[in-house]
Write a protein that holds these residues in place. Structure first.
Motif, PDB file in Angstrom:
ATOM      1  N   GLU A 196      61.792  -8.055  14.280  1.00 47.04           N
ATOM      2  CA  GLU A 196      62.316  -8.187  15.643  1.00 47.04           C
ATOM      3  C   GLU A 196      61.960  -9.513  16.050  1.00 47.04           C
ATOM      4  O   GLU A 196      62.868 -10.083  16.767  1.00 47.04           O
ATOM      5  N   VAL A 197      60.694 -10.007  16.103  1.00 44.35           N
ATOM      6  CA  VAL A 197      60.327 -11.225  16.710  1.00 44.35           C
ATOM      7  C   VAL A 197      61.095 -12.365  15.692  1.00 44.35           C
ATOM      8  O   VAL A 197      61.287 -13.578  16.044  1.00 44.35           O
ATOM      9  N   GLY A 198      61.276 -12.066  14.347  1.00 45.01           N
ATOM     10  CA  GLY A 198      62.195 -13.207  13.547  1.00 45.01           C
ATOM     11  C   GLY A 198      63.332 -13.325  14.188  1.00 45.01           C
ATOM     12  O   GLY A 198      64.018 -14.422  13.510  1.00 45.01           O
ATOM     13  N   GLY A 199      63.885 -12.678  14.786  1.00 45.24           N
ATOM     14  CA  GLY A 199      65.117 -12.793  15.462  1.00 45.24           C
ATOM     15  C   GLY A 199      65.065 -13.791  16.500  1.00 45.24           C
ATOM     16  O   GLY A 199      66.249 -13.996  17.078  1.00 45.24           O
ATOM     17  N   GLY A 200      63.876 -14.473  16.881  1.00 42.33           N
ATOM     18  CA  GLY A 200      63.756 -15.645  17.947  1.00 42.33           C
ATOM     19  C   GLY A 200      64.168 -16.730  17.323  1.00 42.33           C
ATOM     20  O   GLY A 200      64.240 -17.742  17.989  1.00 42.33           O
ATOM     21  N   HIS A 201      64.641 -16.909  15.880  1.00 39.49           N
ATOM     22  CA  HIS A 201      65.185 -18.391  15.450  1.00 39.49           C
ATOM     23  C   HIS A 201      66.245 -18.640  16.425  1.00 39.49           C
ATOM     24  O   HIS A 201      67.353 -17.864  16.583  1.00 39.49           O
ATOM     25  N   THR A 202      66.630 -19.855  16.786  1.00 44.01           N
ATOM     26  CA  THR A 202      67.733 -20.339  16.979  1.00 44.01           C
ATOM     27  C   THR A 202      68.322 -21.260  16.034  1.00 44.01           C
ATOM     28  O   THR A 202      67.880 -22.500  15.764  1.00 44.01           O
ATOM     29  N   LEU A 203      69.269 -20.788  15.178  1.00 41.19           N
ATOM     30  CA  LEU A 203      69.800 -21.693  14.039  1.00 41.19           C
ATOM     31  C   LEU A 203      71.289 -21.779  14.117  1.00 41.19           C
ATOM     32  O   LEU A 203      71.692 -20.941  14.738  1.00 41.19           O
TER      33      LEU A 203
ATOM     34  N   SER B 146      73.418 -28.367   7.692  1.00 46.02           N
ATOM     35  CA  SER B 146      74.258 -29.716   8.189  1.00 46.02           C
ATOM     36  C   SER B 146      74.424 -30.645   6.860  1.00 46.02           C
ATOM     37  O   SER B 146      75.437 -31.529   6.978  1.00 46.02           O
ATOM     38  N   GLY B 147      73.758 -30.077   5.718  1.00 47.02           N
ATOM     39  CA  GLY B 147      74.052 -31.031   4.559  1.00 47.02           C
ATOM     40  C   GLY B 147      72.509 -31.904   4.503  1.00 47.02           C
ATOM     41  O   GLY B 147      72.580 -32.421   3.336  1.00 47.02           O
ATOM     42  N   ASP B 148      72.095 -32.195   5.453  1.00 47.26           N
ATOM     43  CA  ASP B 148      70.644 -32.917   5.276  1.00 47.26           C
ATOM     44  C   ASP B 148      69.718 -31.905   5.289  1.00 47.26           C
ATOM     45  O   ASP B 148      69.241 -31.496   6.238  1.00 47.26           O
ATOM     46  N   TRP B 149      69.206 -31.608   3.991  1.00 49.99           N
ATOM     47  CA  TRP B 149      68.420 -30.283   3.799  1.00 49.99           C
ATOM     48  C   TRP B 149      66.866 -30.505   4.253  1.00 49.99           C
ATOM     49  O   TRP B 149      66.355 -29.977   4.740  1.00 49.99           O
ATOM     50  N   ARG B 150      66.554 -31.786   4.445  1.00 53.11           N
ATOM     51  CA  ARG B 150      65.292 -32.090   5.237  1.00 53.11           C
ATOM     52  C   ARG B 150      65.354 -31.858   6.548  1.00 53.11           C
ATOM     53  O   ARG B 150      64.370 -31.221   7.095  1.00 53.11           O
ATOM     54  N   ALA B 151      66.369 -32.229   7.150  1.00 51.46           N
ATOM     55  CA  ALA B 151      66.703 -31.892   8.741  1.00 51.46           C
ATOM     56  C   ALA B 151      66.575 -30.386   8.909  1.00 51.46           C
ATOM     57  O   ALA B 151      66.089 -30.074   9.970  1.00 51.46           O
ATOM     58  N   ASP B 152      67.464 -29.804   8.166  1.00 52.23           N
ATOM     59  CA  ASP B 152      67.621 -28.276   8.308  1.00 52.23           C
ATOM     60  C   ASP B 152      66.271 -27.702   8.199  1.00 52.23           C
ATOM     61  O   ASP B 152      65.945 -26.659   8.977  1.00 52.23           O
TER      62      ASP B 152
END
Length: 242
Positions: free
Chosen positions: A87-94, A99-105
């Motif tokens: 339930e709290v895992g649904g708090g992600h804002t993704l 984006s293709g920049d794996w570090r930034a993602d």
């Protein structure tokens, strides 16, 4: 030893029954409560009083139900914990996709995890007891694996990276919250005494490198900056690993 339920679920949790419930028409009066209502109440209780306060009796009291009636919605506390975590895992804002920049993602995902864990301080404690992945956790994992695709890591390696980073975030938040609590309770006098002790011969003569590191000049970094610095070191290590 891990306990196994009758349906093969670890610790009394049946993943199929939990995450893919069959829709069955009910006769008679509609149910007085719902699994979602119970989960929300349990999360609110943990947020307010800690994970130890979450019992079936306490959750039932919070929604105005009898304790035994709760078991018709949630069969045991292990299952309730799984529901709370997801339930709290649904708090992600993704974003809808990487984006293709794996570090930034991955950096964005880890910052989202940290924010969730700070909103729900009981979550790092609960995660080691998790036995199955609910839909919100799977969505975050799918995003992480997609984000890692440009790094050339295969599926199993991607799962290891997700676990490694999630563990880092949980450990860091636990330490972060403990330090904040300690700072609030001990005050400036303790920190001044600590500095004098670290500069005393008892420390500088026996552990000169430790004393120098712990008393080095420079302003303390903000919690966000500290998290970023450590996270960057973790991400750098991912590309160095074989």
């Amino acid at each position: 030893m891990t306990r196994t339920g009758t349906s093969g679920g670890a610790a009394g949790v049946d993943p199929e029954a939990l995450w893919t419930p069959a829709e069955r028409p009910r006769r008679g009066r509609p149910p007085a409560h719902s699994r979602a209502e119970i989960t929300t109440a349990a999360v609110a209780l943990a947020d307010a009083e800690g994970l130890g306060a979450v019992t079936m009796r306490a959750v039932a009291s919070r929604i105005g139900a009898g304790t035994m009636s709760l078991y018709s919605y949630v069969p045991n506390k292990e299952t309730l914990l799984e529901l709370m975590i997801d339930e709290v895992g649904g708090g992600h804002t993704l974003p809808s996709g990487p984006s293709g920049d794996w570090r930034a993602d991955l950096r964005h995902l880890c910052h989202e995890q940290r924010a969730i864990m700070r909103r729900h301080p009981w979550l790092p404690e609960a995660l080691p007891a998790r036995r199955t992945f609910g839909p919100n956790t799977l969505a975050a994992l799918e995003y992480a694996l997609a984000a890692l695709a440009p790094a050339g890591l295969d599926g199993p390696a991607g799962l290891e990276v997700f676990s490694l980073l999630s563990g880092f975030v949980a450990s860091h938040v636990t330490h972060e919250l403990a330090q904040e609590e300690a700072a609030g309770s001990t005050g400036r006098a303790f920190h001044d005494a600590q500095a004098r002790y670290l500069r005393s011969p008892a420390v500088t003569d026996t552990c000169p490198r430790v004393a120098a590191a712990l008393t080095a000049p420079g302003g303390a970094a903000s919690p966000d900056a500290t998290f970023d610095r450590l996270l960057n070191r973790m991400l750098d290590g991912l590309t160095a690993a074989g």
